[in-house]
Scaffold this motif. Structure first.
Motif: not given
Length: 118
Positions: A23-29
Motif C-alpha cells: 500500500g505504501d508502494g514497496y515491492e514485497v517478497i
C-alpha cells in the motif's frame, strides 16, 4: 520503490506487513522461515529484510548471519516478541540494523524502513 523481504512463520503477520508495505508502494517478497529467506535473499537481492527471530527450519539469528556472510551490506531489521531483549542484543551485535517489537505500530515499521532505504 524498495524491495522488502518479509520473513515470519506466522502467515497472518506476513500478510499484514505485506499489505501495509504494498500500500505504501514497496515491492514485497515473503518467506516463512530463515532457510527460505536465505534462498530468497540470494535470488532476489531485496533492499531490506524484515525478519522474525523465532522460526522453524532456520531461526532468524542464524538466517541473519548467513545473509550477512553472503552480503555484508545486507540491511536486516529483526522482528521480536516482548521479552526477547537478550536475543535482540545478540542480533544487533551480529549485524542487524534495527529491531521492531511485536505487536508493532505501522509507523514504527515504515519509519525503520525509511531510515534504511530513504
Amino acid at each position: 520503490m524498495a524491495k522488502i523481504l518479509v520473513v515470519d512463520d506466522a502467515e497472518f503477520l506476513r500478510v499484514r506487513i505485506s499489505k501495509m508495505l504494498v500500500g505504501d508502494g514497496y515491492e514485497v517478497i515473503e518467506a516463512e522461515n530463515g532457510l527460505l529467506a536465505l534462498n530468497a535473499y540470494k535470488a532476489q537481492k531485496p533492499d531490506v529484510v524484515l525478519m522474525d527471530i523465532t522460526m522453524p527450519e532456520m531461526d532468524g539469528l542464524t538466517a541473519l548471519r548467513e545473509i550477512l556472510a553472503f552480503d555484508s551490506g545486507a540491511k536486516v531489521i529483526m522482528l521480536t516478541a516482548l521479552g526477547q531483549e537478550s536475543v535482540v542484543l545478540e542480533a544487533i551485535k551480529s549485524g542487524a540494523k534495527d529491531f521492531i517489537v511485536k505487536p508493532f505500530e505501522r509507523d514504527r515499521v515504515v519509519g525503520a524502513l525509511q531510515k534504511l532505504v530513504g
